[in-house]
Design a protein around this motif. Sequence first.
Motif, mmCIF file in Angstrom:
data_model
loop_
_atom_site.group_PDB
_atom_site.id
_atom_site.type_symbol
_atom_site.label_atom_id
_atom_site.label_comp_id
_atom_site.label_asym_id
_atom_site.label_seq_id
_atom_site.Cartn_x
_atom_site.Cartn_y
_atom_site.Cartn_z
ATOM 1 N N GLN A 100 0.843 -0.995 -0.152
ATOM 2 C CA GLN A 100 0.122 -0.061 -0.055
ATOM 3 C C GLN A 100 0.775 1.303 -0.038
ATOM 4 N N SER A 101 0.394 2.519 -0.260
ATOM 5 C CA SER A 101 0.760 3.616 -0.308
ATOM 6 C C SER A 101 0.020 4.673 0.398
ATOM 7 N N PRO A 102 0.448 5.748 0.992
ATOM 8 C CA PRO A 102 2.033 6.103 0.784
ATOM 9 C C PRO A 102 2.977 5.624 1.823
ATOM 10 N N ILE A 103 4.168 6.075 1.478
ATOM 11 C CA ILE A 103 5.326 5.403 2.349
ATOM 12 C C ILE A 103 6.212 6.536 2.923
ATOM 13 N N HIS A 174 3.515 11.158 1.076
ATOM 14 C CA HIS A 174 4.864 10.600 1.300
ATOM 15 C C HIS A 174 5.552 11.467 2.011
ATOM 16 N N TYR A 261 8.869 3.358 -6.704
ATOM 17 C CA TYR A 261 8.431 2.039 -6.263
ATOM 18 C C TYR A 261 7.081 1.903 -6.427
ATOM 19 N N GLY A 263 3.273 0.670 -5.806
ATOM 20 C CA GLY A 263 2.296 0.526 -4.436
ATOM 21 C C GLY A 263 0.892 0.642 -5.070
ATOM 22 N N THR A 266 -4.063 5.975 -3.051
ATOM 23 C CA THR A 266 -4.085 6.223 -1.580
ATOM 24 C C THR A 266 -5.309 6.799 -1.318
ATOM 25 N N GLU A 272 -3.941 -2.083 -5.786
ATOM 26 C CA GLU A 272 -2.431 -2.183 -5.949
ATOM 27 C C GLU A 272 -2.075 -2.239 -7.393
ATOM 28 N N TRP A 276 4.800 4.402 -8.651
ATOM 29 C CA TRP A 276 4.745 5.710 -8.230
ATOM 30 C C TRP A 276 6.275 6.404 -8.494
#
Length: 340
Positions: A100-103, A174, A261, A263, A266, A272, A276
């Motif tokens: 999942q995102s964000p990271i 992010h 990456y 992901g 959001t 998925e 990104w």
Amino acid sequence: MDKDTDVLISDSSRNYLVVIWQLLTDSPYKKCSLVLGLGVILITVITLVIVFTHQSTGPSDDICPATPLVTFGYNPHGADGPLHWSHLAPETRCCAGSIQSPIDIKTQSLYCRGFSAITYQGSPTGALNGSISSTGQGAVLAFSKQHQLVTGVLPEVTTDYVLDSMHFHCPSEHHVDGKPMSGELHLVHYKKQYSSFGASVAKQDGLAVIGIFLEEGSSSNNSAFNSFAEGVQKLNDNRTGISVTLDPRQLLPTGGKFYTYFGSLTTPSCSESVRWIVMQKPIITTQEKVAILRTLKVKDAAHLSDFGNARPLQALSSRRVDSNTYHWKIAALNNKGTRK
């Protein structure tokens, strides 16, 4: 092979293993055969582990479709808040996914890759027409379908993606080394082969989103962002379908450096299916411009500033984040403290 081991193995598997065991033990080169056989078994096991690990941390085969009718919120204590997104509807189950995102992007853990800067094809040139409207949790600028902006220069992809829309989050979704920014723009693209955003959401390679940070400063000189902010301000006057004209290419910071990456979206459905690309250099704007975004009216007559519209950070798990910049921090790690 002993009796206890024999019981645990099916007949067909047992016979197969017995034959192999006899060939190894009856050989005049018994030791070499045993070493070779054990080596083959070890390599097979390692290969299976690698394949299984890759599959478990890569894109899911069960990708959720778009859910335009799902109502969600950002109140951490609300029944429709981020902690409950995965239960809002069957199509939002992906919000509980593993990629999942964000990271939080940790610059000391990046992998340096030779990716090119993001560019769009030469036509159409100049500003694009679009219409900006409220989503209930923010604002989205949908670009005209008549003049589509296309890019084929994205990391880890080999085909064209079409710019569909843009929206914003305040504060940024992010983080970089644990630090959020004042805001974040998202330029949403879908794979041209799939013809539309809706059809691309449930495809593993369907979407590509460029994230651009907003940082507060003493001036706001990005004309494309200023046009977007002016459109959001007009929405605050209870108007819908505000016409906006801007050149999305002007939103891309100079230098072309980014993090990338794999992901998810959001917001629900949290599919998925997103490559990104998070630009390293932010757009500098003023506190007043950011305030326009933060005071946008959202559902229930509230303002976005009440809870923001940034999803909480998600676990990176076994994913890797690449960069097309050779950070000195990375060099220091890879060269035992020697800065290059």
